[in-house]
Design an enzyme around this catalytic site. Structure first.
Site, PDB file in Angstrom:
ATOM      1  N   CYS A 108      44.101  12.273   7.538  1.00 56.79           N
ATOM      2  CA  CYS A 108      43.075  13.247   7.900  1.00 56.79           C
ATOM      3  C   CYS A 108      43.624  14.676   7.863  1.00 56.79           C
ATOM      4  O   CYS A 108      43.795  15.229   6.784  1.00 56.79           O
ATOM      5  CB  CYS A 108      42.453  12.900   9.245  1.00 56.79           C
ATOM      6  SG  CYS A 108      40.888  13.766   9.542  1.00 56.79           S
ATOM      7  N   HIS A 213      40.881   7.266   8.178  1.00 54.92           N
ATOM      8  CA  HIS A 213      41.727   6.917   9.320  1.00 54.92           C
ATOM      9  C   HIS A 213      42.102   5.434   9.309  1.00 54.92           C
ATOM     10  O   HIS A 213      41.527   4.634  10.047  1.00 54.92           O
ATOM     11  CB  HIS A 213      41.016   7.264  10.633  1.00 54.92           C
ATOM     12  CG  HIS A 213      41.040   8.722  10.969  1.00 54.92           C
ATOM     13  ND1 HIS A 213      42.012   9.293  11.751  1.00 54.92           N
ATOM     14  CD2 HIS A 213      40.215   9.730  10.594  1.00 54.92           C
ATOM     15  CE1 HIS A 213      41.783  10.598  11.869  1.00 54.92           C
ATOM     16  NE2 HIS A 213      40.691  10.886  11.175  1.00 54.92           N
ATOM     17  N   GLU A 215      44.525   4.036  10.662  1.00 59.34           N
ATOM     18  CA  GLU A 215      45.064   3.582  11.947  1.00 59.34           C
ATOM     19  C   GLU A 215      43.997   2.954  12.829  1.00 59.34           C
ATOM     20  O   GLU A 215      44.317   2.209  13.767  1.00 59.34           O
ATOM     21  CB  GLU A 215      45.764   4.739  12.686  1.00 59.34           C
ATOM     22  CG  GLU A 215      44.864   5.694  13.436  1.00 59.34           C
ATOM     23  CD  GLU A 215      44.209   6.745  12.553  1.00 59.34           C
ATOM     24  OE1 GLU A 215      43.579   7.676  13.105  1.00 59.34           O
ATOM     25  OE2 GLU A 215      44.322   6.655  11.313  1.00 59.34           O
TER      26      GLU A 215
END
Length: 238
Positions: A108, A213, A215
């Site tokens: 990001c 993202h 994660e």
């Protein structure tokens, strides 16, 4: 067995005067086989170099907007809050990482700062600066593990080498994006409305940055998991 140590760029919470990071980044690194280490925000170059020398690779995390002065622009109305201290720390860390050819993964904000550090520019605010026949929701309202839009993966790119597919679906939480890609970087993925979603550096050991993202996805999405596994594997061979 030795596990690679991954230096993680920190977020600074001005309101509460604390350095912190979302736990998902740390857990995703652990999932990939690494040991996360949160780096200092306020450190001189020598102190940062000492901390960085402990690390086998670096994760550039999400966060606030980059100061537009860093890519030669005035601040537009659509630009959010900027934190010059973080910009400075991350650029000094970037120089250390590049000098030592250590693996880098950007997420990001990470893709944005890495592009700027190498001479690229950004859309300060997609909604007010970017037009397309199809303008997708780059700042989704759904939950963080919900897939929001597609990314076309460029063949002969590092991302394609990792995923082995032409098309993936991702989540999306950003209002800025790459405008002019840095000369040293190559496109690894684009959205269906032609915004750059992933880049790589062909002359660096491992240098991948994505706008989404992973994660938040690694535990439920194989594509996201592969990104972290590939990154940690590269760090294992430094």
């Amino acid at each position: 067995m030795k596990k690679p140590i991954i230096g993680v760029t920190p977020h600074y919470d001005y309101e509460n005067s604390r350095v912190c990071i979302a736990n998902n980044y740390l857990e995703a690194i652990r999932f990939g086989g690494g040991v996360p280490l949160l780096l200092p925000l306020m450190a001189d170059t020598n102190e940062l170099r000492i901390a960085a020398n402990v690390c086998d690779g670096f994760l550039y995390t999400g966060g606030p907007d980059i100061n537009p002065f860093r890519f030669g622009e005035e601040t537009l109305l659509g630009c959010g809050s900027v934190y010059p201290e973080r910009d400075t720390m991350e650029e000094e860390l970037f120089q250390i990482a590049m000098e030592n050819d250590k693996p880098i993964l950007g997420i990001c904000r990470g893709i944005q700062v890495l592009n700027v550090f190498l001479g690229g520019t950004l859309y300060q605010d997609i909604d007010s600066q970017y037009t397309s026949d199809l303008l997708i929701a780059h700042s989704q309202k759904s939950g963080r593990s919900v897939l929001s839009h597609s990314v076309i993966v460029e063949q002969s790119s590092l991302l394609y080498d990792i995923l082995g597919k032409d098309y993936i679906q991702v989540n999306s939480f950003h209002h800025q994006a790459i405008k002019d890609i840095a000369p040293a970087l190559r496109i690894a993925g684009i959205s269906s409305d032609n915004l750059i979603e992933a880049v790589y550096h062909p002359n660096h050991k491992f240098f991948l940055a994505v706008q989404w993202h992973p994660e938040h996805l690694y535990a439920v999405n194989k594509d996201a998991a592969k990104v972290f596994i590939a990154f940690i594997n590269a760090c294992n061979h430094t």
